[in-house]
Design a protein around this motif. Structure first.
Motif, PDB file in Angstrom:
ATOM      1  N   GLY A 252       0.783  -1.223   0.000  1.00  0.00           N
ATOM      2  CA  GLY A 252       0.000   0.000   0.000  1.00  0.00           C
ATOM      3  C   GLY A 252       0.814   1.272   0.000  1.00  0.00           C
ATOM      4  O   GLY A 252       0.252   2.361   0.020  1.00  0.00           O
ATOM      5  N   THR A 253       2.129   1.194  -0.009  1.00  0.00           N
ATOM      6  CA  THR A 253       2.954   2.394   0.037  1.00  0.00           C
ATOM      7  C   THR A 253       3.990   2.374  -1.076  1.00  0.00           C
ATOM      8  O   THR A 253       4.696   1.388  -1.263  1.00  0.00           O
ATOM      9  N   VAL A 254       4.070   3.481  -1.826  1.00  0.00           N
ATOM     10  CA  VAL A 254       5.106   3.644  -2.830  1.00  0.00           C
ATOM     11  C   VAL A 254       5.714   5.021  -2.660  1.00  0.00           C
ATOM     12  O   VAL A 254       5.082   5.934  -2.135  1.00  0.00           O
TER      13      VAL A 254
ATOM     14  N   HIS B 111      -3.170  18.744  -2.270  1.00  0.00           N
ATOM     15  CA  HIS B 111      -3.877  17.717  -3.040  1.00  0.00           C
ATOM     16  C   HIS B 111      -3.492  17.777  -4.515  1.00  0.00           C
ATOM     17  O   HIS B 111      -3.325  16.737  -5.169  1.00  0.00           O
ATOM     18  N   ALA B 112      -3.340  18.985  -5.047  1.00  0.00           N
ATOM     19  CA  ALA B 112      -2.918  19.120  -6.445  1.00  0.00           C
ATOM     20  C   ALA B 112      -1.549  18.484  -6.654  1.00  0.00           C
ATOM     21  O   ALA B 112      -1.305  17.824  -7.670  1.00  0.00           O
ATOM     22  N   ALA B 113      -0.656  18.675  -5.677  1.00  0.00           N
ATOM     23  CA  ALA B 113       0.679  18.077  -5.788  1.00  0.00           C
ATOM     24  C   ALA B 113       0.597  16.556  -5.757  1.00  0.00           C
ATOM     25  O   ALA B 113       1.250  15.866  -6.555  1.00  0.00           O
ATOM     26  N   VAL B 114      -0.196  16.029  -4.853  1.00  0.00           N
ATOM     27  CA  VAL B 114      -0.340  14.572  -4.737  1.00  0.00           C
ATOM     28  C   VAL B 114      -0.941  13.992  -6.013  1.00  0.00           C
ATOM     29  O   VAL B 114      -0.471  12.977  -6.535  1.00  0.00           O
ATOM     30  N   GLU B 115      -1.962  14.637  -6.532  1.00  0.00           N
ATOM     31  CA  GLU B 115      -2.610  14.132  -7.745  1.00  0.00           C
ATOM     32  C   GLU B 115      -1.700  14.249  -8.962  1.00  0.00           C
ATOM     33  O   GLU B 115      -1.873  13.520  -9.944  1.00  0.00           O
ATOM     34  N   ALA B 116      -0.729  15.139  -8.910  1.00  0.00           N
ATOM     35  CA  ALA B 116       0.241  15.265  -9.996  1.00  0.00           C
ATOM     36  C   ALA B 116       1.403  14.297  -9.845  1.00  0.00           C
ATOM     37  O   ALA B 116       2.356  14.348 -10.621  1.00  0.00           O
ATOM     38  N   GLY B 117       1.343  13.413  -8.850  1.00  0.00           N
ATOM     39  CA  GLY B 117       2.350  12.375  -8.704  1.00  0.00           C
ATOM     40  C   GLY B 117       3.458  12.686  -7.735  1.00  0.00           C
ATOM     41  O   GLY B 117       4.452  11.947  -7.672  1.00  0.00           O
ATOM     42  N   TYR B 118       3.314  13.747  -6.943  1.00  0.00           N
ATOM     43  CA  TYR B 118       4.346  14.117  -5.981  1.00  0.00           C
ATOM     44  C   TYR B 118       4.039  13.545  -4.601  1.00  0.00           C
ATOM     45  O   TYR B 118       2.881  13.486  -4.186  1.00  0.00           O
ATOM     46  N   ASP B 119       5.086  13.147  -3.895  1.00  0.00           N
ATOM     47  CA  ASP B 119       5.001  12.927  -2.467  1.00  0.00           C
ATOM     48  C   ASP B 119       5.304  14.262  -1.797  1.00  0.00           C
ATOM     49  O   ASP B 119       5.987  15.115  -2.364  1.00  0.00           O
ATOM     50  N   VAL B 120       4.812  14.474  -0.587  1.00  0.00           N
ATOM     51  CA  VAL B 120       4.998  15.748   0.109  1.00  0.00           C
ATOM     52  C   VAL B 120       5.838  15.522   1.361  1.00  0.00           C
ATOM     53  O   VAL B 120       5.560  14.612   2.142  1.00  0.00           O
ATOM     54  N   LEU B 121       6.854  16.356   1.541  1.00  0.00           N
ATOM     55  CA  LEU B 121       7.707  16.302   2.720  1.00  0.00           C
ATOM     56  C   LEU B 121       7.698  17.653   3.421  1.00  0.00           C
ATOM     57  O   LEU B 121       7.608  18.700   2.755  1.00  0.00           O
ATOM     58  N   ALA B 122       7.794  17.638   4.743  1.00  0.00           N
ATOM     59  CA  ALA B 122       7.931  18.852   5.542  1.00  0.00           C
ATOM     60  C   ALA B 122       8.981  18.594   6.616  1.00  0.00           C
ATOM     61  O   ALA B 122       9.007  17.509   7.207  1.00  0.00           O
ATOM     62  N   PRO B 123       9.856  19.557   6.897  1.00  0.00           N
ATOM     63  CA  PRO B 123      10.981  19.297   7.809  1.00  0.00           C
ATOM     64  C   PRO B 123      10.677  19.479   9.291  1.00  0.00           C
ATOM     65  O   PRO B 123      11.572  19.283  10.113  1.00  0.00           O
TER      66      PRO B 123
ATOM     67  N   VAL C 148      -4.168  13.530   1.091  1.00  0.00           N
ATOM     68  CA  VAL C 148      -2.923  14.218   1.437  1.00  0.00           C
ATOM     69  C   VAL C 148      -2.228  13.512   2.588  1.00  0.00           C
ATOM     70  O   VAL C 148      -1.006  13.316   2.575  1.00  0.00           O
ATOM     71  N   ALA C 149      -3.003  13.124   3.610  1.00  0.00           N
ATOM     72  CA  ALA C 149      -2.416  12.452   4.771  1.00  0.00           C
ATOM     73  C   ALA C 149      -1.668  11.189   4.373  1.00  0.00           C
ATOM     74  O   ALA C 149      -0.631  10.855   4.955  1.00  0.00           O
ATOM     75  N   ALA C 150      -2.171  10.495   3.367  1.00  0.00           N
ATOM     76  CA  ALA C 150      -1.548   9.242   2.933  1.00  0.00           C
ATOM     77  C   ALA C 150      -0.252   9.461   2.175  1.00  0.00           C
ATOM     78  O   ALA C 150       0.567   8.543   2.062  1.00  0.00           O
TER      79      ALA C 150
ATOM     80  N   LEU D 115      12.203   4.650   3.575  1.00  0.00           N
ATOM     81  CA  LEU D 115      11.393   3.901   2.616  1.00  0.00           C
ATOM     82  C   LEU D 115      12.183   3.685   1.325  1.00  0.00           C
ATOM     83  O   LEU D 115      12.155   2.599   0.732  1.00  0.00           O
ATOM     84  N   ARG D 116      12.893   4.705   0.904  1.00  0.00           N
ATOM     85  CA  ARG D 116      13.746   4.564  -0.296  1.00  0.00           C
ATOM     86  C   ARG D 116      14.850   3.541  -0.052  1.00  0.00           C
ATOM     87  O   ARG D 116      15.185   2.738  -0.916  1.00  0.00           O
ATOM     88  N   HIS D 117      15.393   3.577   1.167  1.00  0.00           N
ATOM     89  CA  HIS D 117      16.457   2.623   1.503  1.00  0.00           C
ATOM     90  C   HIS D 117      15.934   1.191   1.463  1.00  0.00           C
ATOM     91  O   HIS D 117      16.611   0.285   0.954  1.00  0.00           O
ATOM     92  N   ALA D 118      14.727   0.988   2.002  1.00  0.00           N
ATOM     93  CA  ALA D 118      14.138  -0.361   1.993  1.00  0.00           C
ATOM     94  C   ALA D 118      13.933  -0.871   0.579  1.00  0.00           C
ATOM     95  O   ALA D 118      13.940  -2.083   0.341  1.00  0.00           O
ATOM     96  N   ALA D 119      13.774   0.039  -0.367  1.00  0.00           N
ATOM     97  CA  ALA D 119      13.595  -0.343  -1.767  1.00  0.00           C
ATOM     98  C   ALA D 119      14.916  -0.378  -2.528  1.00  0.00           C
ATOM     99  O   ALA D 119      14.920  -0.573  -3.745  1.00  0.00           O
TER     100      ALA D 119
END
Length: 480
Positions: free
Chosen positions: A236-238, A307-319, A344-346, A357-361
């Motif tokens: 369920g996570t990419v 939501h626009a960013a997510v629907e455009a294929g972006y993951d969202v990060l905040a520091p 967005v939460a997902a 997550l990138r490391h696990a892949a």
């Protein structure tokens, strides 16, 4: 003691074999604000807490309650002056640690104790009945204050004023900001200005001939390329390998180097980065006051962009962990039926969660060049309650020649709580064990994912030494 929350015919046992459940916040209901119902629920939950007392060491809310009960002749919550009830509410800064780590009566237990959400309900009821004072509103208006303080002709004067003893005296008298508390500096060159060359998600969408309106539905084919290159890391996570950066109020105006360090690490790992088209405060400072209508207004500004960013294929990060928590937990609980909030939460991640997550892949670069030696690492409360595990520690441990000592205790900063004169002594007392651990470690570096917690630790050290954010340590290790 027989708790008011106990089912008829006897008490309920402690704990549960089921996972804790967080119920949606029914803040739109008039019953949520009913004074009589609120008072009865406060007494019910306080009575349960009085009979348990496991949370005595977490914050100052519980000692305030227990000391108040013990001072009554009856030794019971029912005998408490209601002023003590509100002192307990004021000392809760919604860290959620009692719910997540201590309380054996959280739902689905039949006693249904959610102490932080009850405190939030009380704060919200007070805001509705009496409003907020201008001082509270000003301290919570982080985006507005940052924009004004960051004006080039103003910023030097603001920093000089807040850095002087005379200025701190004025702030304490006028705003109730303790003169001993660490305060952030402001920067005219914000993170968004420094990273403007990255472009925004809005620009990318426009460049692909999509609708510029962030509230518009983006065609499914627009995300086909991102989906094709997505890295599956768990069910369920990419991770898409494309990141939209929410810089946050603090990261944008007070420590813009946070965003610069994050972008440097992401680009080193071949991850495309863009800024959100626009952003406002996540709403956490308003949430901590109980100003839920203000939270809702900020949500209406931020969620369409996210939501626009997510629907455009972006993951969202905040520091900033608190901002991540706001979008991953608090807004979904406030707006459980809003599909965009849930979407967005997902797709919103803590930076180190994302990198692990990138490391696990098999997609994280581990070409580290600089050992860190010994690192004293503080885990902020708002990161712990996300239930991610210790991803920052795990990533830093991948760096050869590095050892990480983890500190899982509250720093005592807790939003605006730690800077207010009324709470400063309690804040320092709460954070003292963390400071002592950092001092005794005598490490090469000390760090916290929450930069404000880092400076709270710094303020308590006997020997001066500045914190280094884990993103900066990672950048150093990469030799960037």
């Amino acid at each position: 003691m027989s708790s008011p929350g106990a089912p008829a015919g006897g008490g309920a046992g402690e704990g549960s074999l089921e996972a804790p459940t967080r119920h949606a916040l029914d803040w739109r209901s008039e019953s949520f604000y009913d004074a009589g119902a609120l008072d009865r629920e406060l007494e019910r939950v306080f009575d349960i807490c009085h009979g348990c007392r496991r949370c005595f060491s977490l914050c100052n809310a519980f000692p305030t309650l227990f000391d108040g009960v013990d001072a009554t002749d009856a030794g019971e919550v029912a005998a408490l002056d209601r002023k003590v009830f509100w002192d307990v509410v004021d000392n809760c800064y919604l860290c959620d640690m009692c719910f997540m780590t201590k309380c054996p009566y959280v739902p689905p237990h039949p006693w249904n104790v959610d102490f932080p959400h009850l405190m939030l309900r009380a704060k919200a009821a007070r805001v509705r009945s009496g409003g907020l004072g201008w001082r509270e509103r000003l301290l919570a208006a982080t985006d507005t204050v940052g924009a004004l303080a960051g004006i080039p002709v103003v910023v030097e004067a603001v920093n000089a004023f807040t850095g002087s003893s005379a200025g701190r005296g004025v702030l304490e008298k006028v705003l109730g900001v303790d003169r001993r508390a660490p305060l952030p500096v402001y920067h005219a060159r914000s993170a968004r200005r420094r990273l403007a060359a990255l472009g925004t998600v809005r620009d990318a969408i426009a460049g692909e001939a999509m609708r510029a309106d962030s509230s518009a539905e983006i065609p499914p084919e627009a995300t086909a390329a991102a989906a094709a290159s997505a890295v599956a890391v768990r069910t369920g996570t990419v991770t898409s390998g494309k990141v939209a950066l929410f810089t946050t109020c603090y990261g944008n105006r007070n420590e813009p180097e946070l965003a610069e360090d994050l972008v440097a690490v992401l680009e080193h790992n071949g991850i495309e980065v863009a800024l959100l088209g626009a952003e406002r405060c996540c709403g956490m400072p308003r949430l901590e006051l109980g100003d839920l209508e203000a939270v809702a207004r900020l949500k209406e500004r931020n969620i369409p962009e996210l939501h626009a960013a997510v629907e455009a294929g972006y993951d969202v990060l905040a520091p900033i962990p608190s901002c991540v928590l706001m979008f991953k937990q608090e807004l979904p609980l406030m707006f459980p039926d809003d599909a965009q909030v849930q979407r967005v939460a997902a797709r919103l991640f803590d930076p180190f969660e994302y990198l692990m997550l990138r490391h696990a892949a098999g997609r994280l670069r581990t070409d580290f060049k600089v050992p860190l030696g010994k690192v004293s690492y503080h885990v902020p409360c708002h990161l712990r309650v996300q239930n991610l595990g210790l991803k920052t520690r795990d990533l830093l441990r991948l760096i050869p020649g590095s050892s990480i000592e983890t500190i899982e205790r509250c720093s005592g900063h807790n939003g605006t709580y730690g800077v207010k004169a009324r709470f400063r002594d309690a804040s320092v007392r709460i954070g003292r064990p963390v400071v002592q651990r950092v001092e005794s470690a005598a490490a090469d570096h000390y760090a916290s994912d929450c930069p404000m917690a880092g400076h709270q630790i710094e303020a308590g050290l006997a020997r001066p030494g500045a914190p280094e954010h884990p993103l900066r340590l990672l950048r150093i290790a990469y030799g960037l």
